[in-house]
Design a protein around this motif. Structure first.
Motif, PDB file in Angstrom:
ATOM      1  N   THR A 183       0.824  -1.223   0.000  1.00  0.00           N
ATOM      2  CA  THR A 183       0.000   0.000   0.000  1.00  0.00           C
ATOM      3  C   THR A 183       0.848   1.259   0.000  1.00  0.00           C
ATOM      4  O   THR A 183       0.322   2.359   0.133  1.00  0.00           O
ATOM      5  CB  THR A 183      -1.011   0.068   1.165  1.00  0.00           C
ATOM      6  N   GLY A 184       2.157   1.123  -0.119  1.00  0.00           N
ATOM      7  CA  GLY A 184       3.018   2.284  -0.181  1.00  0.00           C
ATOM      8  C   GLY A 184       3.309   2.942   1.145  1.00  0.00           C
ATOM      9  O   GLY A 184       3.915   4.013   1.191  1.00  0.00           O
ATOM     10  N   GLY A 185       2.895   2.330   2.244  1.00  0.00           N
ATOM     11  CA  GLY A 185       3.147   2.926   3.558  1.00  0.00           C
ATOM     12  C   GLY A 185       2.186   2.391   4.591  1.00  0.00           C
ATOM     13  O   GLY A 185       1.679   1.273   4.477  1.00  0.00           O
ATOM     14  N   THR A 186       1.895   3.192   5.605  1.00  0.00           N
ATOM     15  CA  THR A 186       1.016   2.746   6.683  1.00  0.00           C
ATOM     16  C   THR A 186       0.342   3.930   7.354  1.00  0.00           C
ATOM     17  O   THR A 186       0.900   5.035   7.389  1.00  0.00           O
ATOM     18  CB  THR A 186       1.796   1.937   7.736  1.00  0.00           C
ATOM     19  N   ASP A 187      -0.853   3.680   7.889  1.00  0.00           N
ATOM     20  CA  ASP A 187      -1.560   4.647   8.736  1.00  0.00           C
ATOM     21  C   ASP A 187      -1.537   4.212  10.198  1.00  0.00           C
ATOM     22  O   ASP A 187      -2.057   4.919  11.058  1.00  0.00           O
ATOM     23  CB  ASP A 187      -3.038   4.763   8.318  1.00  0.00           C
ATOM     24  N   THR A 188      -0.986   3.041  10.467  1.00  0.00           N
ATOM     25  CA  THR A 188      -1.141   2.403  11.767  1.00  0.00           C
ATOM     26  C   THR A 188       0.215   1.979  12.321  1.00  0.00           C
ATOM     27  O   THR A 188       1.249   2.508  11.922  1.00  0.00           O
ATOM     28  CB  THR A 188      -2.061   1.170  11.649  1.00  0.00           C
ATOM     29  N   HIS A 189       0.195   1.020  13.223  1.00  0.00           N
ATOM     30  CA  HIS A 189       1.429   0.434  13.749  1.00  0.00           C
ATOM     31  C   HIS A 189       1.970  -0.645  12.837  1.00  0.00           C
ATOM     32  O   HIS A 189       3.087  -1.120  13.026  1.00  0.00           O
ATOM     33  CB  HIS A 189       1.155  -0.185  15.118  1.00  0.00           C
ATOM     34  N   LEU A 190       1.180  -1.063  11.867  1.00  0.00           N
ATOM     35  CA  LEU A 190       1.467  -2.221  11.024  1.00  0.00           C
ATOM     36  C   LEU A 190       2.230  -1.852   9.761  1.00  0.00           C
ATOM     37  O   LEU A 190       1.934  -0.836   9.115  1.00  0.00           O
ATOM     38  CB  LEU A 190       0.151  -2.859  10.587  1.00  0.00           C
ATOM     39  N   ILE A 191       3.164  -2.700   9.387  1.00  0.00           N
ATOM     40  CA  ILE A 191       3.835  -2.611   8.093  1.00  0.00           C
ATOM     41  C   ILE A 191       3.838  -4.007   7.481  1.00  0.00           C
ATOM     42  O   ILE A 191       4.236  -4.973   8.131  1.00  0.00           O
ATOM     43  CB  ILE A 191       5.290  -2.125   8.239  1.00  0.00           C
ATOM     44  N   SER A 192       3.374  -4.105   6.248  1.00  0.00           N
ATOM     45  CA  SER A 192       3.460  -5.352   5.491  1.00  0.00           C
ATOM     46  C   SER A 192       4.355  -5.096   4.288  1.00  0.00           C
ATOM     47  O   SER A 192       4.211  -4.072   3.609  1.00  0.00           O
ATOM     48  CB  SER A 192       2.075  -5.822   5.035  1.00  0.00           C
ATOM     49  N   ALA A 193       5.290  -6.012   4.041  1.00  0.00           N
ATOM     50  CA  ALA A 193       6.272  -5.760   2.991  1.00  0.00           C
ATOM     51  C   ALA A 193       6.671  -7.043   2.289  1.00  0.00           C
ATOM     52  O   ALA A 193       6.583  -8.139   2.853  1.00  0.00           O
ATOM     53  CB  ALA A 193       7.512  -5.075   3.574  1.00  0.00           C
ATOM     54  N   ASP A 194       7.124  -6.879   1.060  1.00  0.00           N
ATOM     55  CA  ASP A 194       7.656  -7.974   0.252  1.00  0.00           C
ATOM     56  C   ASP A 194       9.174  -7.823   0.216  1.00  0.00           C
ATOM     57  O   ASP A 194       9.699  -6.782  -0.193  1.00  0.00           O
ATOM     58  CB  ASP A 194       7.072  -7.898  -1.156  1.00  0.00           C
ATOM     59  N   THR A 195       9.877  -8.861   0.659  1.00  0.00           N
ATOM     60  CA  THR A 195      11.339  -8.812   0.678  1.00  0.00           C
ATOM     61  C   THR A 195      11.961  -9.412  -0.584  1.00  0.00           C
ATOM     62  O   THR A 195      13.188  -9.505  -0.680  1.00  0.00           O
ATOM     63  CB  THR A 195      11.881  -9.563   1.909  1.00  0.00           C
ATOM     64  N   ALA A 196      11.147  -9.804  -1.557  1.00  0.00           N
ATOM     65  CA  ALA A 196      11.678 -10.415  -2.775  1.00  0.00           C
ATOM     66  C   ALA A 196      12.710  -9.538  -3.480  1.00  0.00           C
ATOM     67  O   ALA A 196      13.706 -10.065  -4.016  1.00  0.00           O
ATOM     68  CB  ALA A 196      10.533 -10.752  -3.730  1.00  0.00           C
TER      69      ALA A 196
END
Length: 426
Positions: A326-339
Motif C-alpha cells: 500500500t506504499g506505507g502505513t496509517d497504523t502500527h502495522l507494516i506489510s512488505a515484500d522482501t523479494a
C-alpha cells in the motif's frame, strides 16, 4: 548512532524487580523460573517487532499475578453462579465502565478470553450456522476467524472473501458492493491482521445497510490506536466491535466486545453461557488497569508515536529495497515484500531472527510466497523514536544481505540498541 532519550509521555514503564512471589517460584520450581528469566532476557536483548505484541505495564502484570486468579466467577456482576464474588464483581464493573467510557460505547463485555473468543461470541449472537458472511479473504489479510476452513468460522458459516485492489493494495469497496449484492450476507466483517490502512467504517456501514446485514468490526489490531485517538473508531458505525486487549492497547492477553444497548443481552449470553465458562477475574482486573492507563494523555502521546515510528520505519524499509504494501502505513502495522532483496518472507524471518530482530510473515496479495509483517508497538513502549526506527531499518537491510558472514556483528549491534531501551528496569 546514539539512542535518544524517551520523554515521559511515551515511555511509561517503571521498575519491576522480582518480588517474593518470584523468589518462591525460583525456590519451588527452578526449571520454570529459569524459563521465565530466559524469556525476559530474550525480550530485553532483541527487537520485538511482532505486530500483535507489546510490553504491559508492571501494574497490569501485578493484577495478572494477583489473588483474583483463585476466584471462580461464572456469570456476570450481581448474577454469579458462585459465592464470594463481591470484590471480583467490583473489579469487573470497573473494567466495563472504563471500556465503555474509553471507546464511547453503550455496552462492553470484558470476559472474552481472546480476540477469537470475542469474534465467536459475536457470530453466535447474530448468526445461525450456514449463514453467509462477507469478510476479507485470508490471502489479503483476513484472520482465521474470517472463514478459514481450519477454523470454526469456515466450518459453521458460508464465508465469501473480498480482497484488495491489485495495483494499490487498498480495500476495493466496489468489489465488496458487488459481492454483497450477489450473496446477500447476514453479516459483513471489516478488519484484518495485516492491512496497514484505516478502514472506511462509514463506507462499510453503507454497504451493510444496502445488504440488510449486520456490520461486525474486528478491530483487534487498531484498538489501542483508537483508544489513544490515533485511529478512527468503528464504534459509531458497527453493530458489534470485537477486539483484543493486548497489541497496541498494551493490556493483558484477552478479548472484549463493544455494542449498542439493543444487542447487549444477546452479546452477553453469547459469551456466557454459550461460548465460555468462568471468567478469568485476574485478567479482567488487568484489563481494567489497562483501560485506565489508556485513558491518560501519556497513552495518547504513545499511540501517536507508534504511528509516527511506523511511518518512518516503512519509508526506511522501502528505501532499503523492500516493497512496502500500500506504499506505507496509517497504523502500527507494516506489510512488505522482501523479494527485491533476494529472499522471501520465510527466509527473511529466519535471517532476521538470527540477528535478534523478531517479526512475522504474512500473505502477499496477488503474489507468490510470503512477505513480512511487523509493528512498532513494543519498541515504542520501550521509548524508541524516529532515529531508532531508521537504525532498525539499517540493521534489517544488513541482516537480509548476510547469510552467515557478518551476522554475529549485526546481532551484537541489535543487542546494543535493545539494551539502551530495556522494557523493564531492575
Amino acid at each position: 548512532m546514539p539512542a535518544t532519550a524517551a520523554p515521559d509521555a511515551v515511555h511509561t514503564q517503571t521498575p519491576a524487580p522480582p518480588g517474593a512471589d518470584f523468589r518462591a517460584l525460583h525456590r519451588d520450581d527452578p526449571q520454570i523460573a529459569e524459563i521465565l528469566l530466559g524469556e525476559l532476557a530474550r525480550q530485553s536483548d532483541s527487537l520485538q517487532l511482532i505486530a500483535a505484541e507489546n510490553f504491559t505495564s508492571p501494574a497490569v502484570l501485578a493484577a495478572l499475578g494477583s489473588s483474583l486468579a483463585n476466584k471462580y466467577a461464572e456469570g456476570y456482576p450481581g448474577a454469579r453462579h458462585h459465592g464470594g464474588c463481591e470484590l471480583v464483581d467490583a473489579a469487573e464493573r470497573i473494567a466495563i465502565e472504563r471500556a465503555a467510557a474509553l471507546f464511547g460505547a453503550e455496552h462492553a463485555n470484558v470476559q472474552p478470553h481472546s480476540g477469537s473468543s470475542a469474534v465467536l461470541a459475536a457470530y453466535a449472537a447474530l448468526l445461525k450456522p450456514g449463514d453467509t458472511v462477507l469478510a476479507m479473504g485470508l490471502p489479503y489479510g483476513g484472520h482465521l476467524t474470517h472463514g478459514s476452513p481450519a477454523n470454526f468460522s469456515g466450518r459453521w458459516f458460508d464465508f465469501v472473501g473480498y480482497g484488495v485492489d491489485a495495483e494499490t493494495g487498498l480495500i476495493d469497496y466496489d468489489q465488496i458492493r458487488t459481492l454483497a449484492r450477489a450473496h446477500r450476507p447476514k453479516a459483513i466483517v471489516c478488519g484484518s491482521i495485516s492491512y496497514p490502512r484505516h478502514p472506511d467504517y462509514a463506507a462499510f456501514r453503507e454497504l451493510a445497510d444496502e445488504a440488510g446485514a449486520y456490520l461486525i468490526a474486528d478491530a483487534a489490531h487498531p484498538m489501542g490506536l483508537i483508544a489513544g485517538g490515533a485511529a478512527p473508531s468503528p464504534v459509531p458505525y458497527a453493530d458489534v466491535v470485537c477486539a483484543t486487549t493486548h497489541k497496541v492497547l498494551r493490556g493483558p492477553r484477552g478479548g472484549m466486545i463493544l455494542c449498542g444497548a439493543e444487542l447487549a443481552e444477546r452479546i452477553d449470553r453469547a459469551v456466557f453461557p454459550f461460548t465460555q465458562g468462568g471468567a478469568q477475574m485476574h485478567t479482567i482486573a488487568a484489563k481494567a488497569v489497562a483501560f485506565g492507563e489508556a485513558a491518560t494523555p501519556a497513552f495518547s502521546a504513545y499511540a501517536h508515536q507508534v504511528v509516527a515510528n511506523a511511518r518512518v520505519l516503512a519509508d526506511a524499509l522501502a528505501a532499503g529495497g523492500c516493497t512496502v504494501l500500500t506504499g506505507g502505513t496509517d497504523t502500527h502495522l507494516i506489510s512488505a515484500d522482501t523479494a527485491p532483496l533476494g529472499v522471501d518472507g520465510k527466509v527473511a524471518r529466519g535471517r532476521l531472527a538470527a540477528a535478534g530482530i523478531v517479526l512475522d510473515t504474512c500473505a502477499l496479495p496477488y503474489g507468490d510466497g510470503r512477505g513480512i509483517r511487523l509493528g512498532t508497538a513494543a519498541v515504542t513502549t520501550q521509548g524508541m523514536r524516529e532515529p531508532e526506527m531508521a537504525r532498525i531499518a539499517e540493521l534489517f537491510t544488513a541482516a537480509m544481505r548476510e547469510e552467515s558472514e557478518g551476522a554475529g556483528k549485526i546481532r551484537t549491534e541489535v543487542r546494543e540498541l535493545a539494551g539502551r531501551f530495556p522494557p523493564y528496569q531492575g
